[in-house]
Scaffold this motif. Structure first.
Motif, PDB file in Angstrom:
ATOM      1  N   ALA A 288     -35.097 -49.249 -87.976  1.00  0.00           N
ATOM      2  CA  ALA A 288     -34.215 -48.871 -86.253  1.00  0.00           C
ATOM      3  C   ALA A 288     -32.893 -49.497 -86.033  1.00  0.00           C
ATOM      4  O   ALA A 288     -32.813 -50.897 -87.283  1.00  0.00           O
ATOM      5  CB  ALA A 288     -35.324 -50.142 -85.294  1.00  0.00           C
ATOM      6  N   PRO A 289     -31.558 -48.689 -85.566  1.00  0.00           N
ATOM      7  CA  PRO A 289     -32.375 -47.383 -85.061  1.00  0.00           C
ATOM      8  C   PRO A 289     -32.389 -46.240 -85.603  1.00  0.00           C
ATOM      9  O   PRO A 289     -31.731 -46.511 -86.705  1.00  0.00           O
ATOM     10  CB  PRO A 289     -31.119 -47.361 -83.562  1.00  0.00           C
ATOM     11  N   SER A 290     -32.936 -45.393 -85.550  1.00  0.00           N
ATOM     12  CA  SER A 290     -33.188 -44.079 -86.699  1.00  0.00           C
ATOM     13  C   SER A 290     -33.855 -43.101 -85.934  1.00  0.00           C
ATOM     14  O   SER A 290     -33.867 -43.197 -84.788  1.00  0.00           O
ATOM     15  CB  SER A 290     -33.488 -44.862 -87.703  1.00  0.00           C
ATOM     16  N   SER A 291     -34.327 -42.160 -86.186  1.00  0.00           N
ATOM     17  CA  SER A 291     -35.773 -40.914 -86.104  1.00  0.00           C
ATOM     18  C   SER A 291     -35.958 -40.990 -87.486  1.00  0.00           C
ATOM     19  O   SER A 291     -36.396 -40.910 -88.489  1.00  0.00           O
ATOM     20  CB  SER A 291     -34.551 -39.822 -85.443  1.00  0.00           C
ATOM     21  N   MET A 292     -36.724 -39.394 -87.094  1.00  0.00           N
ATOM     22  CA  MET A 292     -37.259 -38.659 -88.303  1.00  0.00           C
ATOM     23  C   MET A 292     -36.650 -37.922 -89.105  1.00  0.00           C
ATOM     24  O   MET A 292     -36.548 -37.988 -90.251  1.00  0.00           O
ATOM     25  CB  MET A 292     -38.875 -37.673 -87.680  1.00  0.00           C
ATOM     26  N   SER A 293     -35.373 -37.865 -88.613  1.00  0.00           N
ATOM     27  CA  SER A 293     -34.400 -36.910 -89.315  1.00  0.00           C
ATOM     28  C   SER A 293     -33.358 -38.125 -90.603  1.00  0.00           C
ATOM     29  O   SER A 293     -33.317 -37.489 -91.890  1.00  0.00           O
ATOM     30  CB  SER A 293     -33.744 -36.395 -88.826  1.00  0.00           C
ATOM     31  N   TYR A 294     -33.870 -39.335 -90.507  1.00  0.00           N
ATOM     32  CA  TYR A 294     -33.639 -39.738 -91.930  1.00  0.00           C
ATOM     33  C   TYR A 294     -34.054 -39.578 -92.983  1.00  0.00           C
ATOM     34  O   TYR A 294     -34.041 -39.813 -94.271  1.00  0.00           O
ATOM     35  CB  TYR A 294     -34.049 -41.112 -91.366  1.00  0.00           C
ATOM     36  N   TRP A 295     -35.301 -39.176 -92.842  1.00  0.00           N
ATOM     37  CA  TRP A 295     -35.707 -38.714 -94.292  1.00  0.00           C
ATOM     38  C   TRP A 295     -35.656 -37.378 -94.505  1.00  0.00           C
ATOM     39  O   TRP A 295     -36.599 -36.994 -95.826  1.00  0.00           O
ATOM     40  CB  TRP A 295     -37.801 -39.764 -93.541  1.00  0.00           C
ATOM     41  N   LYS A 296     -34.997 -36.451 -93.733  1.00  0.00           N
ATOM     42  CA  LYS A 296     -35.163 -35.282 -94.099  1.00  0.00           C
ATOM     43  C   LYS A 296     -34.318 -34.823 -95.470  1.00  0.00           C
ATOM     44  O   LYS A 296     -35.538 -33.798 -96.336  1.00  0.00           O
ATOM     45  CB  LYS A 296     -33.568 -34.438 -93.120  1.00  0.00           C
ATOM     46  N   ALA A 297     -33.670 -35.372 -96.506  1.00  0.00           N
ATOM     47  CA  ALA A 297     -33.298 -35.425 -97.890  1.00  0.00           C
ATOM     48  C   ALA A 297     -35.204 -35.987 -98.587  1.00  0.00           C
ATOM     49  O   ALA A 297     -35.040 -35.083 -99.495  1.00  0.00           O
ATOM     50  CB  ALA A 297     -32.430 -36.345 -98.488  1.00  0.00           C
ATOM     51  N   TYR A 298     -35.778 -36.843 -98.516  1.00  0.00           N
ATOM     52  CA  TYR A 298     -37.124 -36.480 -99.164  1.00  0.00           C
ATOM     53  C   TYR A 298     -37.490 -35.453 -98.727  1.00  0.00           C
ATOM     54  O   TYR A 298     -38.288 -35.208 -99.665  1.00  0.00           O
ATOM     55  CB  TYR A 298     -37.851 -38.458 -98.239  1.00  0.00           C
TER      56      TYR A 298
END
Length: 302
Positions: free
Chosen positions: A82-92
């Motif tokens: 927080a704050p964030s979204s699922m795009s946080y993980w895009k590199a993974y």
């Protein structure tokens, strides 16, 4: 003369207030930390990966999630902070090593991304129940299932493991606030909830603030449940983390009393954002967790 100076001061204050309100309202357009379906799909396609982005209903919420890959060897579920979204993980989700080992999922937690921005669900058990649907209803997932949580996503990953032990085979906690009160609280946290202020705060920050206010009590509810985790756990945190106290590592040692293994890594010279600063280390940790769970399966089949 004094009256003139007074008028100037009042105008300056009013101007500053109006400017701040406008800046915050405009900022809401940009401070969302999310990518829409079209942009996120294009990002993956630019790397020759075809993602599956979809929505489902749970507890009266419309929830967005993403699936990448179709590897039957294992399943990885990423839960953002927080704050964030699922795009946080895009590199993974686009990582070739992880794609060679697992099918991967990530989710916009309630109140973030495109899962009802600014409509928070601060109850951690409820969030775990919403996210559980990905693993036991939407898809026939492959075992082992590894759940990865970062920051505020870590207690939710843990609660998912506590409440639905049949669904999780390995747990990875990154920069995790686990113990009640063992995190940074800000002077503006409570004033932001005042209706006179709340409406001008960017929506993603509204959700994060509401979670922050209730987080201590939510973590207290979890204290009796830690002993119910019976899967391998890996814990990673920067030694210079200024948002989440490193004493959470001691909390993990004290309360994860029934796990088959607990690996704690406190990383020198790193702060809170280890998901970005230590991606190679974290990918290696996830792969190690998959290997650990697969070895356990030989002895204790899923």
């Amino acid at each position: 003369m004094i009256a003139k100076i007074g008028r100037i001061v009042i105008r300056f204050i009013l101007g500053a207030v109006i400017f701040s309100i406008v800046a915050l309202l405009v900022g809401d357009r940009f401070v969302q930390f999310r990518m829409d379906d079209k942009d996120l799909t294009a990002w993956f396609q630019g790397r020759h990966i075809q993602p599956h982005i979809d929505y489902y209903e749970a507890k009266g919420r419309r929830v967005r999630y993403i699936r990448v890959g179709n590897n039957p060897e294992a399943t990885i579920l990423f839960i953002h902070g927080a704050p964030s979204s699922m795009s946080y993980w895009k590199a993974y989700l686009a990582d070739s090593v992880l794609l060679s080992r697992a099918t991967m999922y990530a989710v916009d937690r309630p109140g973030y991304g495109y899962s009802g921005l600014a409509d928070p669900m601060p109850d951690i058990a409820d969030q775990a129940a919403v996210i559980r649907v990905i693993l036991d209803s939407l898809h026939r997932v492959n075992r082992p299932v590894i759940v990865v949580g970062v920051s505020y996503g870590s207690p939710i990953a843990a609660r998912l493991t506590m409440d639905y032990p049949q669904l999780v085979d390995g747990l990875i906690l990154m920069a995790p606030p686990l113990g009640p009160g063992r995190e940074e609280y800000f002077w503006f946290t409570y004033p932001v909830e005042n209706p006179l202020i709340h409406w001008v705060v960017p929506r993603m920050l509204q959700t994060a603030n509401r979670e922050k206010i209730q987080h201590r009590e939510e973590l207290r509810k979890m204290i009796p449940l830690w002993a119910g985790i019976h899967v391998p756990v890996m814990y990673l945190q920067g030694q210079q983390d200024r948002l989440v106290d490193t004493s959470n590592a001691s909390f993990a040692r004290e309360h994860l009393t029934n796990v088959p293994s607990l690996n704690i890594q406190l990383i020198p010279g790193r702060g809170h954002l280890i998901a970005f600063d230590e991606k190679d280390r974290i990918v290696h940790t996830i792969v190690n967790m998959i290997d650990t769970c697969q070895r356990r399966e030989l002895i204790h089949p899923f």
